[in-house]
Design a protein around this motif. Structure first.
Motif, mmCIF file in Angstrom:
data_model
loop_
_atom_site.group_PDB
_atom_site.id
_atom_site.type_symbol
_atom_site.label_atom_id
_atom_site.label_comp_id
_atom_site.label_asym_id
_atom_site.label_seq_id
_atom_site.Cartn_x
_atom_site.Cartn_y
_atom_site.Cartn_z
ATOM 1 N N UNK A 866 0.826 -1.206 0.000
ATOM 2 C CA UNK A 866 0.000 0.000 0.000
ATOM 3 C C UNK A 866 0.859 1.254 0.000
ATOM 4 N N UNK A 867 0.313 2.296 -0.597
ATOM 5 C CA UNK A 867 1.078 3.532 -0.734
ATOM 6 C C UNK A 867 1.353 4.187 0.600
ATOM 7 N N UNK A 868 0.585 3.843 1.628
ATOM 8 C CA UNK A 868 0.796 4.460 2.924
ATOM 9 C C UNK A 868 1.752 3.669 3.787
ATOM 10 N N UNK A 869 2.247 2.560 3.287
ATOM 11 C CA UNK A 869 3.118 1.732 4.110
ATOM 12 C C UNK A 869 4.461 2.394 4.325
ATOM 13 N N UNK A 870 5.069 2.064 5.461
ATOM 14 C CA UNK A 870 6.420 2.536 5.752
ATOM 15 C C UNK A 870 7.378 1.464 5.302
ATOM 16 N N UNK A 871 8.349 1.833 4.515
ATOM 17 C CA UNK A 871 9.273 0.835 3.985
ATOM 18 C C UNK A 871 9.993 0.127 5.112
ATOM 19 N N UNK A 872 10.140 -1.165 4.965
ATOM 20 C CA UNK A 872 10.840 -1.942 5.974
ATOM 21 C C UNK A 872 12.311 -1.583 5.977
ATOM 22 N N UNK A 873 12.855 -1.476 7.191
ATOM 23 C CA UNK A 873 14.274 -1.163 7.288
ATOM 24 C C UNK A 873 15.112 -2.401 7.006
ATOM 25 N N UNK A 874 14.698 -3.514 7.605
ATOM 26 C CA UNK A 874 15.466 -4.738 7.417
ATOM 27 C C UNK A 874 16.814 -4.659 8.106
ATOM 28 N N UNK A 875 17.747 -5.446 7.650
ATOM 29 C CA UNK A 875 19.069 -5.538 8.263
ATOM 30 C C UNK A 875 20.126 -5.306 7.198
ATOM 31 N N UNK A 876 21.121 -4.506 7.547
ATOM 32 C CA UNK A 876 22.181 -4.172 6.597
ATOM 33 C C UNK A 876 22.816 -5.451 6.064
ATOM 34 N N UNK A 877 23.009 -5.489 4.782
ATOM 35 C CA UNK A 877 23.582 -6.662 4.130
ATOM 36 C C UNK A 877 22.538 -7.521 3.463
ATOM 37 N N UNK A 878 21.306 -7.485 4.012
ATOM 38 C CA UNK A 878 20.227 -8.304 3.468
ATOM 39 C C UNK A 878 19.132 -7.440 2.817
ATOM 40 N N UNK A 879 19.177 -6.130 3.043
ATOM 41 C CA UNK A 879 18.157 -5.233 2.485
ATOM 42 C C UNK A 879 18.427 -5.036 0.998
ATOM 43 N N UNK A 880 17.424 -5.232 0.154
ATOM 44 C CA UNK A 880 17.638 -5.032 -1.284
ATOM 45 C C UNK A 880 17.928 -3.581 -1.597
ATOM 46 N N UNK A 881 18.735 -3.311 -2.602
ATOM 47 C CA UNK A 881 19.150 -1.929 -2.877
ATOM 48 C C UNK A 881 18.007 -1.002 -3.217
ATOM 49 N N UNK A 882 16.912 -1.519 -3.801
ATOM 50 C CA UNK A 882 15.819 -0.624 -4.204
ATOM 51 C C UNK A 882 15.096 -0.034 -3.003
ATOM 52 N N UNK A 883 15.161 -0.695 -1.821
ATOM 53 C CA UNK A 883 14.539 -0.119 -0.639
ATOM 54 C C UNK A 883 15.259 1.166 -0.229
ATOM 55 N N UNK A 884 16.541 1.246 -0.538
ATOM 56 C CA UNK A 884 17.322 2.415 -0.173
ATOM 57 C C UNK A 884 16.955 3.652 -0.956
#
Length: 998
Positions: A866-884
């Motif tokens: 959903x457009x109102x969702x907050x992007x997941x932070x995840x864990x460094x090393x495993x977070x996909x680059x597009x989330x950044x």
């Protein structure tokens, strides 16, 4: 001695004066730069003071005992080669989960050129003082935070700004027209906020703009014509807004450098402009979910790089044969990968030229149109199709036998048509098929046994046809079926084969409205994952199998309109998840319970069973007669008592003997008949959890995470539990708790950690207390096994090769379930080894759904976050680059994390290992090793490669490891579209495991 002339003395004095002046100036400059560095230090310490949480400890180096330029995340620039004076030029603190507010002191970093604080949890408004930073600021990235308020108009004063990224926040209000003053801007990303109003025409002044993304907002009104004059644009991304109006007819001429045009889910109308073909570099056109009308342009074949064309859910027309000329044109697009034309006004027959489209096409969907005639035989030429969707049309005739040539097909969606004839046996060649929908047609004949070749099939729906004959045992032997099997509303006859027991992963089984007969096989009770079982309107007889007691996960049970007899299944009252029961019109006998699901008369139907009684009053059943009292037999007491005493004495002696013999088997028998813990209604208080964990003692602490701690507990009955206690002082903990509860409430799979209950109460001090109770996993988490410590107990031995492969398959299967077979797809968002737990059999279970996101259904485009969702932070090393860069969470993001974890599982190196720097990543390391000729056996963890393993498996071992590592690399690609689909991952890992069995 001759004196120098006066003029010479004047010159000499002047030189001395200038030297002193230069020295004073240099000292002044040096002092000025020292003062500036002190000012930078003060500004940064003010910024740190506004940060309330720093989980990674990055800011611990920020103190006066360490030079500013050595602080973590600080870039400095040398301003004088003579004395190496430096000033702060960059602040880069992304992906650190920082919590706090943005300090206005950032404006005091007077030489800042790079400000990058993306992917943290910063809150509050963007300080307007940022607009006071001198003009050298080139990069401002505050994306993926929780920033609120409006975009300060003062940012328009940052004249040297090249990149402005504020995506994935909670910003509202209008886009400031002053942003049109940023004449050097190349990237503008304001996506995923709550921005409203119209796009300001001033943005048309950004003549150097290459990337413009304002998707997932609430922007309305027409798109300013000035936007279409930004000739440098490569990416124009405006989807998920309320934008209206028509696209200009010259768009392809005025935007000749476009690569991506994405405007789906708006209110745009008018024609799709022919001039788009003039933007020769176009790779993606997505105009779906708008109100476009008219014909589809027949010149798109000029777009040699076109890979994605999505025009679904519009009012586009094709009424005459010539209106389909665009298909012939698209045959020139050799890179075309995705073509979706669903839900338009396309009519008539599909042209045979469809078969001449790019052989690289993987997605073809034209559902919800008015297409008629037969499915073209030439469709078999599209040999790389993954998905073929032709549902909800009026196709007639037979399913072409040539469809069996589509060997890469994973989803075949043909329901709601008028197809007739039999199901071709060649369908068995589609061994990669994952979803197979043929329901609501007019198909006849028997179900081909070749369907049994579908080793990856998860969904099979052949309902609402005229299929006859018996159910092939091969269909019921498809152990891969984990979601849905429906054969209802056909003419199937004969008994239900006992092979139904092999459907042990199946959630929904519907065999209703057939002519199936004989007894329901006991083996059906082995399908422990069943949530819905519908067998109504058949000819089943005999009693309901006692084995049904094992189906404690059922939510819906319908056995109505059969010839079942025997005792009423009162054990159904103890099923914790059961919501609906229909046992009507059978011949059952006995007492209907009043508890559980039977306490709700709207959820139960037992009419048409004349021999049942009891139940709640609203069921209107007769009362059950009490057993009549036994007559006293005084006359024979003097005979019976001696006989009974003698018999009791014999029984006592025999019983003692039997007890001694069977005592050693008592424990195993008790355990085998014990009701699983997760099937009970647990109602645990704070006091009970405190007692089970010895008051949450440190000795029982088994894990610590961002939002709380996990303790081992013992309920006193010998049942071990894991108690996750939330740290409610930690910002985001309550949101994480609700997200995890919501996720676990809606999902259920053998490879997901089972939640037993939740506790929301107060602790001994009266403070709020929240906890979740899970099954205890005795073998801990995967991280401790892959990276064992010398003194740890769990993981003290190394994982074997077989265990690693099995774990990899377990996690992939669980992800496949989350992404493709939940009622609403779930993205985990934090997949890593420490979130994979291992039970006593080393079976893997995915845990920790605190960051999980549900995807929303978008017509014609599948699911999106959903457009109102907050992007997941995840864990460094495993977070996909597009989330950044602020993209929505997606299943492809989980696949990336899985790919990294898969490589780590076999290489035994973390993605954050110190060796991975200067652009080298875990993926590149493996890729480089393999491309340089290294064998997989040379780069994997040597601990599981004994000499015996190498000798026994030989070449098969190398093939297995090569396939696994290449699968991991394919999952962890930088671009989401290049990543493997998780269902392909499951298949490839199964193939890798097969090498070990040869």
């Amino acid at each position: 001695m001759e004196r120098p002339p006066p003029s010479y003395l004047v010159v000499l004095l002047l030189l001395v004066f200038l030297q002193q002046l230069q020295l004073i100036w240099s000292q002044s400059q040096s002092q000025s730069q020292v003062d500036e560095l002190d000012d930078d230090q003060s500004a940064l310490l003010s910024f740190k003071a506004a940060i309330s949480s720093d989980p990674s400890g990055t800011l611990t180096s920020w103190n006066t005992s360490v030079p500013v330029c050595q602080w973590a995340g600080i870039n400095c620039t040398t301003t004088s080669t003579s004395n190496s004076s430096s000033i702060v030029s960059g602040l880069i603190l992304e992906h650190l989960s920082l919590t706090g507010t943005l300090s206005p002191s950032l404006a005091n970093l007077t030489h800042l050129s790079t400000l990058r604080l993306s992917s943290n949890m910063l809150t509050g408004q963007i300080p307007s003082t940022l607009g006071a930073i001198p003009s050298q600021l080139a990069l401002l990235d505050l994306s993926s935070n929780n920033l609120t308020g409006q975009i300060p108009p003062q940012l328009g004063g940052l004249a040297s700004l090249i990149r402005l990224q504020l995506s994935n926040n909670a910003l509202d209000g209008a886009i400031p027209p002053s942003l049109g003053n940023l004449s050097r801007l190349s990237i503008l990303d304001l996506s995923k906020n709550s921005l409203g109003g119209e796009l300001p025409p001033n943005l048309g002044n950004l003549t150097t703009l290459v990337f413009f993304k304002v998707s997932n907002n609430m922007l309305s009104g027409p798109i300013p014509s000035s936007i279409y004059n930004l000739s440098a644009l490569n990416y124009l991304v405006l989807y998920n807004n309320l934008l209206s109006g028509e696209l200009p007819s010259h768009i392809g001429v005025s935007l000749p450098n476009l690569h991506v045009l994405s405007m789906y889910n708006n209110q745009l109308s008018g024609l799709v402009p022919d001039s788009l073909a003039n933007a020769s570099g176009l790779e993606e056109i997505d105009l779906s979910q708008n109100h476009f009308s008219g014909k589809i342009p027949s010149n798109f074949g000029m777009l040699k790089n076109l890979s994605w064309l999505a025009l679904e859910y519009n009012q586009l027309e094709a009424r005459e044969a010539s209106d389909w000329d665009f298909i012939q044109s698209l045959t020139n697009c050799s890179l075309l990968d995705h073509l979706s034309l669903d839900a338009n006004n396309l009519t008539g027959n599909l042209p045979s030229s469809l078969g001449n489209l790019s052989t690289g096409l993987t997605w073809l969907s034209l559902w919800d149109n008015q297409l008629t005639g037969e499915i073209p035989l030439e469709i078999a030429n599209l040999v790389n199709l993954n998905t073929l969707g032709l549902k909800d049309n009026q196709f007639s005739g037979k399913i072409p036998n040539s469809i069996g040539q589509l060997s890469n097909l994973e989803s075949l969606i043909l329901f709601h048509n008028q197809l007739s004839g039999g199901i071709p046996s060649s369908i068995g060649n589609l061994t990669r098929l994952n979803e197979f929908y043929l329901d609501h047609n007019q198909l006849q004949g028997e179900i081909p046994s070749s369907i049994g070749k579908f080793q990856s099939l998860n969904v099979l729906d052949l309902s609402h046809n005229r299929l006859s004959g018996s159910i092939p045992k091969e269909v019921l032997s498809l152990s891969s079926l984990s979601y849905y099997l429906s054969l209802s509303h056909n003419l199937l006859s004969g008994p239900l084969p006992p092979e139904v027991a092999r459907l042990q992963s199946l959630s929904y089984l519907d065999l209703s409205y057939n002519k199936l007969s004989d007894r329901i096989p006991d083996s059906l009770g082995q399908c422990l994952v069943l949530e819905s079982l519908t067998m109504s309107n058949n000819l089943f007889n005999g009693s309901i199998p006692v084995s049904f007691k094992n189906l404690r996960g059922l939510k819906d049970l319908d056995l109505s309109h059969n010839n079942l007899l025997g005792d009423f299944p009162d054990y159904l009252a103890d099923f914790p998840y059961l919501e609906h029961v229909d046992l009507s019109f059978n011949d059952l006998t006995g007492k209907v319970p009043t508890s559980g699901v039977f306490a709700n008369h709207t959820a139960v139907s037992v009419v048409g069973n004349s021999k049942v009684c009891g139940g709640i009053s609203s069921l209107d059943l007769p009362a059950c007669l009490e057993e009549a009292p036994k007559k006293k037999k005084h006359l024979v007491v003097h005979i019976v008592v001696p006989v009974v005493c003698g018999i009791l004495l014999i029984i006592l002696v025999s019983g003692l003997y039997v007890a001694c013999i069977s005592k050693r088997n008592l424990r195993s028998k008790r355990d085998s008949f014990r009701v699983p813990l997760e099937g009970q209604f647990l109602n645990l208080s704070y006091a009970e959890l405190a007692k089970a964990t010895d008051d949450f003692s440190f000795d029982n602490l088994i894990g610590v995470g961002t939002y709380g701690s996990v303790f081992k507990g013992n309920l006193g009955s010998g049942e071990l539990i894991a108690v996750k206690v939330l740290d409610l002082q930690q910002q985001g903990a309550s949101k994480s708790f609700m997200a995890e509860c919501e996720a676990l409430r809606n999902i259920r799979h053998r490879n997901l950690l089972k939640i037993l209950t939740v506790c929301s109460s107060v602790d001994a001090s009266g403070s709020e207390f929240k906890a979740m109770v899970f099954e205890f996993m005795p073998n801990g988490n995967l991280d401790t096994w892959v990276h064992p410590k010398v003194d740890q107990k769990v993981g003290s031995r190394s994982l074997t090769l077989a265990e690693r492969v099995n774990i990899a398959v377990d996690v992939a299967v669980a992800l496949n379930y989350l992404h493709n077979f939940c009622a609403t797809p779930v993205v985990h968002c934090d997949l890593k080894p420490s979130n994979v737990l291992l039970d006593e059999n080393m079976t893997a279970h995915i845990a920790d759904f605190g960051l999980a996101r549900f995807l929303q259904k978008i017509n014609g485009k599948g699911y999106r976050a959903p457009s109102t969702s907050v992007a997941a932070m995840g864990t460094i090393g495993y977070v996909p680059p597009e989330y950044g860069v602020g993209n929505h969470v997606s299943p492809q993001g989980d696949v990336y994390s899985y790919g990294v974890m898969l490589i780590e599982l076999f290489i035994a190196k973390r993605p954050t290992d110190a060796m991975f720097k200067d652009g080298l990543t875990l993926q590149k390391f493996v890729e480089n090793q393999l491309s340089n000729g290294s064998k997989a056996t040379e780069i994997v963890d040597a601990l599981f490669l004994s000499k015996e393993t190498l000798d026994d498996l030989g070449e098969m071992l190398e093939k297995c490891l090569q396939l696994i590592l290449k699968t991991g690399l394919s999952c962890a690609k930088v671009r989401p579209r290049e990543r493997m689909k998780i269902k392909d991952v499951v298949r490839q890992l199964e193939e890798a495991r097969a090498f070990l069995l040869l």
